[in-house]
Write a protein that holds these residues in place. Structure first.
Motif, PDB file in Angstrom:
ATOM      1  N   ALA A   1       0.864  -1.216   0.002  1.00 33.51           N
ATOM      2  CA  ALA A   1      -0.040  -0.023   0.027  1.00 33.51           C
ATOM      3  C   ALA A   1       1.033   1.267  -0.053  1.00 33.51           C
ATOM      4  CB  ALA A   1      -0.941  -0.013   1.153  1.00 33.51           C
ATOM      5  N   VAL A   2       0.372   2.369  -0.637  1.00 40.34           N
ATOM      6  CA  VAL A   2       1.175   3.557  -0.598  1.00 40.34           C
ATOM      7  C   VAL A   2       0.199   4.766  -0.252  1.00 40.34           C
ATOM      8  CG1 VAL A   2       2.342   5.099  -2.243  1.00 40.34           C
ATOM      9  CG2 VAL A   2       2.732   2.838  -2.377  1.00 40.34           C
ATOM     10  N   GLN A   3       0.732   5.796   0.337  1.00 45.76           N
ATOM     11  CA  GLN A   3       0.034   6.901   0.664  1.00 45.76           C
ATOM     12  C   GLN A   3       0.762   8.470   0.296  1.00 45.76           C
ATOM     13  OE1 GLN A   3      -0.887   7.881   4.879  1.00 45.76           O
ATOM     14  NE2 GLN A   3      -2.857   8.768   4.178  1.00 45.76           N
ATOM     15  N   ALA A   4       0.159   9.161  -0.751  1.00 45.83           N
ATOM     16  CA  ALA A   4       0.823  10.170  -1.011  1.00 45.83           C
ATOM     17  C   ALA A   4       0.508  11.514  -0.529  1.00 45.83           C
ATOM     18  CB  ALA A   4       0.531  10.363  -2.701  1.00 45.83           C
TER      19      ALA A   4
ATOM     20  N   LEU B   1       9.663   9.209   9.897  1.00 47.63           N
ATOM     21  CA  LEU B   1       9.558   8.994   8.762  1.00 47.63           C
ATOM     22  C   LEU B   1      10.787   8.406   7.985  1.00 47.63           C
ATOM     23  CD1 LEU B   1       8.268  12.544   7.459  1.00 47.63           C
ATOM     24  CD2 LEU B   1       7.066  10.404   7.385  1.00 47.63           C
ATOM     25  N   SER B   2      12.027   8.483   8.596  1.00 51.88           N
ATOM     26  CA  SER B   2      13.046   7.836   8.136  1.00 51.88           C
ATOM     27  C   SER B   2      13.033   6.284   8.415  1.00 51.88           C
ATOM     28  CB  SER B   2      14.229   8.379   9.150  1.00 51.88           C
ATOM     29  OG  SER B   2      14.533   9.739   8.797  1.00 51.88           O
ATOM     30  N   ALA B   3      12.503   5.906   9.552  1.00 51.96           N
ATOM     31  CA  ALA B   3      12.052   4.614   9.782  1.00 51.96           C
ATOM     32  C   ALA B   3      11.144   3.882   8.574  1.00 51.96           C
ATOM     33  CB  ALA B   3      11.750   4.392  11.165  1.00 51.96           C
TER      34      ALA B   3
ATOM     35  N   ASP C   1       3.265   1.496   2.909  1.00 52.25           N
ATOM     36  CA  ASP C   1       2.844   0.807   3.865  1.00 52.25           C
ATOM     37  C   ASP C   1       2.557   1.513   5.112  1.00 52.25           C
ATOM     38  OD1 ASP C   1       2.545  -1.519   2.502  1.00 52.25           O
ATOM     39  OD2 ASP C   1       4.667  -2.125   2.649  1.00 52.25           O
ATOM     40  N   PRO C   2       1.965   2.925   5.171  1.00 54.89           N
ATOM     41  CA  PRO C   2       1.931   3.567   6.348  1.00 54.89           C
ATOM     42  C   PRO C   2       1.382   3.197   7.499  1.00 54.89           C
ATOM     43  CG  PRO C   2       0.429   4.112   4.600  1.00 54.89           C
ATOM     44  CD  PRO C   2       1.021   3.130   4.154  1.00 54.89           C
ATOM     45  N   ALA C   3       2.104   3.246   8.435  1.00 52.20           N
ATOM     46  CA  ALA C   3       1.782   2.791   9.953  1.00 52.20           C
ATOM     47  C   ALA C   3       0.930   3.531  10.542  1.00 52.20           C
ATOM     48  CB  ALA C   3       3.048   2.973  10.815  1.00 52.20           C
TER      49      ALA C   3
ATOM     50  N   ALA D   1      -3.477   0.752  -3.117  1.00 50.08           N
ATOM     51  CA  ALA D   1      -2.566   0.004  -3.450  1.00 50.08           C
ATOM     52  C   ALA D   1      -1.530   0.402  -4.306  1.00 50.08           C
ATOM     53  CB  ALA D   1      -3.497  -0.973  -4.353  1.00 50.08           C
ATOM     54  N   ARG D   2      -0.481  -0.166  -4.414  1.00 46.87           N
ATOM     55  CA  ARG D   2       0.844   0.229  -4.953  1.00 46.87           C
ATOM     56  C   ARG D   2       0.559   0.790  -6.293  1.00 46.87           C
ATOM     57  NH1 ARG D   2       4.454  -2.065  -8.106  1.00 46.87           N
ATOM     58  NH2 ARG D   2       3.520  -4.291  -7.354  1.00 46.87           N
TER      59      ARG D   2
END
Length: 255
Positions: free
Chosen positions: A33-36, A50-52, A70-72, A95-96
């Motif tokens: 998954a992706v979040q823009a 964010l770095s992690a 893959d946002p936590a 989805a990616r």
């Protein structure tokens, strides 16, 4: 165009340069998954959260943005802390393969909410403004739908138009003259008087569900567009000297 992997803060060239202009942002890994996040300016050094997360940023073009793989669950709070004082719009998690759509929706909402130069920015989430993005992501088509129905009121004065639009919207949302009167806080007889005028303008359209649905959308589009215009006008009213020059508290990432 350059990209930046926030895991190490180093700038690296994008391998597939054609991907970004075509609306397909590049991701080196293959997350599920992706979040823009659409940005107005390049923010400062990223926090550890964010770095992690191995966030990828594209910050050196006219429309900077982030891609969060893959946002936590706590990613929203991390973004708010990092971008405080800067305008940004966070797209939905998709989805990616749909990363470009998340970015497009975020940019649409960002364009609809202009910020006054020098003012404190705001972080918005597309999930909280889905109706606005759906209705206004194609301004030409939205304007065509609005004009199709509301042009019938063009011979009225601005005050009369506003009253008729408010009455029509309240009637559609309130389920009748009595409900509209309650919403508008006026006498039901006043609503019925206005509705008789509207029936002469709209004819039998007010009796069909499809037309009523389109008229409701047209009224919503008109109201949202008017609010966006007011925001843009207020942003342009500030003296040009406030809009010129870089913000002193904003530092570009990278060397």
């Amino acid at each position: 165009m350059d990209s930046l992997t926030l895991t190490d803060g180093r700038r690296e060239p994008v391998r597939r340069r054609s991907a970004e202009p075509a609306g397909r942002p590049v991701l080196r890994d293959r997350p599920r998954a992706v979040q823009a996040v659409a940005l107005t300016v390049s923010p400062g050094p990223p926090p550890p959260g964010l770095s992690a997360a191995k966030v990828v940023a594209y910050l050196h073009g006219p429309e900077p943005y982030l891609l969060i793989p893959d946002p936590a669950p706590g990613m929203h709070r991390t973004l708010v802390r990092w971008l405080q004082g800067r305008s940004a719009v966070v797209g939905p998690v998709v989805a990616r393969a749909d990363a470009g759509a998340s970015l497009r929706w975020a940019r649409t909402l960002l364009a609809l909410t202009p910020q006054r130069p020098g003012s404190t920015g705001e972080i918005l989430f597309v999930e909280d403004h889905l109706a606005k993005v759906v209705l206004l992501q194609d301004p030409l088509l939205a304007g065509h739908l609005s004009a199709k129905w509301l042009a019938r009121l063009q011979d009225m004065t601005p005050t009369q138009q506003t009253r008729m639009e408010q009455t029509l919207l309240a009637w559609l949302e309130g389920g009748g003259a009595t409900g509209a009167a309650l919403l508008l806080r006026i006498h039901p007889q006043t609503v019925r008087y206005r509705l008789r005028k509207l029936e002469r303008l709209f004819g039998s359209s007010l009796r069909t569900s499809q037309a009523r649905f389109e008229i409701l959308l047209a009224l919503k589009i008109h109201g949202m567009a008017a609010e966006c215009a007011r925001l843009r006008h207020r942003a342009e009213e500030l003296p040009s000297r406030q809009a010129s020059g870089p913000r002193q508290d904003i530092r570009p990432i990278g060397p």
